[in-house]
Design a protein around this motif. Structure first.
Motif, PDB file in Angstrom:
ATOM      1  N   LEU A 158       0.840  -1.198   0.000  1.00  0.00           N
ATOM      2  CA  LEU A 158       0.000   0.000   0.000  1.00  0.00           C
ATOM      3  C   LEU A 158       0.879   1.253   0.000  1.00  0.00           C
ATOM      4  O   LEU A 158       2.038   1.201   0.417  1.00  0.00           O
ATOM      5  CB  LEU A 158      -0.919  -0.010   1.222  1.00  0.00           C
ATOM      6  N   PRO A 159       0.364   2.372  -0.450  1.00  0.00           N
ATOM      7  CA  PRO A 159       1.162   3.610  -0.533  1.00  0.00           C
ATOM      8  C   PRO A 159       1.717   4.029   0.810  1.00  0.00           C
ATOM      9  O   PRO A 159       1.168   3.707   1.865  1.00  0.00           O
ATOM     10  CB  PRO A 159       0.155   4.642  -1.066  1.00  0.00           C
ATOM     11  N   ASP A 160       2.848   4.792   0.777  1.00  0.00           N
ATOM     12  CA  ASP A 160       3.395   5.324   2.020  1.00  0.00           C
ATOM     13  C   ASP A 160       2.646   6.595   2.391  1.00  0.00           C
ATOM     14  O   ASP A 160       1.709   7.012   1.707  1.00  0.00           O
ATOM     15  CB  ASP A 160       4.905   5.580   1.910  1.00  0.00           C
ATOM     16  N   SER A 161       3.065   7.202   3.489  1.00  0.00           N
ATOM     17  CA  SER A 161       2.322   8.345   4.039  1.00  0.00           C
ATOM     18  C   SER A 161       2.211   9.526   3.085  1.00  0.00           C
ATOM     19  O   SER A 161       1.306  10.336   3.201  1.00  0.00           O
ATOM     20  CB  SER A 161       2.978   8.807   5.347  1.00  0.00           C
ATOM     21  N   SER A 181       1.568   9.275  -0.007  1.00  0.00           N
ATOM     22  CA  SER A 181       0.674   8.941  -1.118  1.00  0.00           C
ATOM     23  C   SER A 181      -0.716   8.533  -0.661  1.00  0.00           C
ATOM     24  O   SER A 181      -1.517   8.059  -1.457  1.00  0.00           O
ATOM     25  CB  SER A 181       1.295   7.786  -1.933  1.00  0.00           C
ATOM     26  N   TYR A 182      -1.031   8.699   0.642  1.00  0.00           N
ATOM     27  CA  TYR A 182      -2.345   8.301   1.135  1.00  0.00           C
ATOM     28  C   TYR A 182      -3.475   9.018   0.405  1.00  0.00           C
ATOM     29  O   TYR A 182      -4.565   8.480   0.231  1.00  0.00           O
ATOM     30  CB  TYR A 182      -2.456   8.595   2.635  1.00  0.00           C
ATOM     31  N   TYR A 183      -3.200  10.233  -0.014  1.00  0.00           N
ATOM     32  CA  TYR A 183      -4.243  11.029  -0.649  1.00  0.00           C
ATOM     33  C   TYR A 183      -4.782  10.357  -1.910  1.00  0.00           C
ATOM     34  O   TYR A 183      -5.892  10.640  -2.352  1.00  0.00           O
ATOM     35  CB  TYR A 183      -3.723  12.431  -0.994  1.00  0.00           C
ATOM     36  N   ARG A 184      -3.970   9.451  -2.505  1.00  0.00           N
ATOM     37  CA  ARG A 184      -4.426   8.754  -3.713  1.00  0.00           C
ATOM     38  C   ARG A 184      -5.622   7.859  -3.408  1.00  0.00           C
ATOM     39  O   ARG A 184      -6.461   7.626  -4.264  1.00  0.00           O
ATOM     40  CB  ARG A 184      -3.292   7.913  -4.287  1.00  0.00           C
ATOM     41  N   PHE A 185      -5.655   7.343  -2.174  1.00  0.00           N
ATOM     42  CA  PHE A 185      -6.796   6.527  -1.764  1.00  0.00           C
ATOM     43  C   PHE A 185      -7.870   7.404  -1.142  1.00  0.00           C
ATOM     44  O   PHE A 185      -9.019   7.359  -1.513  1.00  0.00           O
ATOM     45  CB  PHE A 185      -6.341   5.464  -0.763  1.00  0.00           C
ATOM     46  N   ASP A 186      -7.446   8.201  -0.154  1.00  0.00           N
ATOM     47  CA  ASP A 186      -8.367   9.135   0.495  1.00  0.00           C
ATOM     48  C   ASP A 186      -7.536   9.995   1.449  1.00  0.00           C
ATOM     49  O   ASP A 186      -6.758   9.464   2.245  1.00  0.00           O
ATOM     50  CB  ASP A 186      -9.450   8.381   1.279  1.00  0.00           C
TER      51      ASP A 186
END
Length: 299
Positions: free
Chosen positions: A48-51, A53-58
């Motif tokens: 899963l994305p690192d901190s 890149s969280y915005y890519r999910f939500d």
């Protein structure tokens, strides 16, 4: 054949479900956990994305965590915006990601509010670059912080900077190579790169050396699609060695007392030694005086 642990997952999940921070759960929870299951969940979670890149999910995601299932912690500041529809969309993204990377479908996920999130407030400060110029350790600043239309744009820019943060081209400019550099890091919430230069060698910190260093940094980030990268140079001090720290530590009262006692003992020993060296001379003089007195009385 892998050995399973019956109902371990169900019991663990129920503990989370009783937690006051629990929101909901999605996916299929297995009643049997074996090493293969743990490996699959771990591979899914670590992919899963690192901190950055969280915005890519939500953008409401605080962090991901791994257990016998995936735990998604959401920022409490979004409590008024999180609903079933948003949770469903977030879960679909996680499930699609895990299925693509590990082949696991209906991945079990627990959604929780981040603990003590109400006390945390990490917000981008658009004025931080200018404020840095007033700090006591400020040396110089170069480049410009871009103007962001919204939080998503800032997060996207921050992710690009974070990914390109290793500027290996600067290696020869560090203090270990007789250069002025001591530290280098990206201050995400301030929106700039901070470069520490050695306060103990100010002769190496001048317009020429700073411009050279900035040009290397700027070219590096330009290759990553980031132009005019903002950089703040600050004074820094080299890390002290263990020997230096020991030298600076004041002696304890016991050590001081012991030192004084040793000094007294040494002084006493020296006095005794001096006395033992002078006593024979003193004895000879007294003997001569006694003989003279005896001679006088015998006449």
């Amino acid at each position: 054949m892998l050995v399973g642990f019956a109902s371990a997952s169900t019991e663990t999940f129920e503990e989370y479900a009783k937690d006051s921070h629990f929101i909901t759960n999605k996916g299929t929870f297995t009643d049997t956990i074996d090493q293969e299951w743990r490996n699959t969940i771990n591979n899914c979670c670590t992919s899963l994305p690192d901190s950055y890149s969280y915005y890519r999910f939500d953008k409401a995601i605080r962090t991901f965590a791994c257990s016998e299932f995936i735990i998604v912690e959401l920022k409490s500041e979004y409590k008024g915006e999180i609903n079933d529809s948003r949770i469903d969309k977030l879960y679909q993204k996680i499930e699609a990601h895990c299925e693509e990377n590990t082949g696991l479908s209906e991945v079990p996920v627990v959604f929780m509010w981040a603990e003590d999130e109400e006390y945390l407030n990490f917000e981008y400060d658009p004025d931080a670059f200018e404020k840095a110029k007033n700090s006591s350790g400020f040396v110089a600043s170069m480049g410009h912080v871009p103007v962001f239309a919204d939080e998503d744009e800032w997060l996207e820019w921050s992710e690009k900077v974070h990914k390109a943060r290793h500027v290996f081209e600067l290696e020869s400019h560090f203090a270990s190579q007789d250069g002025p550099l001591l530290s280098f890091g990206f201050k995400k919430y301030s929106g700039y790169i901070e470069v520490g230069v050695n306060k103990e060698t100010p002769d190496k910190v001048n317009d020429s050396s700073l411009n050279e260093i900035y040009q290397i940094i700027d070219e590096h980030f330009d290759d990553a699609g980031i132009s005019d990268i903002p950089v703040v140079f600050v004074w820094d001090l080299p890390a002290q060695t263990e020997e230096a720290l020991l030298e600076e530590i004041p002696p304890t009262e016991e050590e001081s007392s012991q030192s004084i006692e040793e000094s007294i003992d040494n002084e006493s020993a020296e006095n005794e030694e001096e006395s033992s060296q002078t006593t024979p001379g003193f004895t000879s003089i007294m003997l001569i005086l006694c003989l003279l007195i005896l001679c006088r009385f015998t006449k």
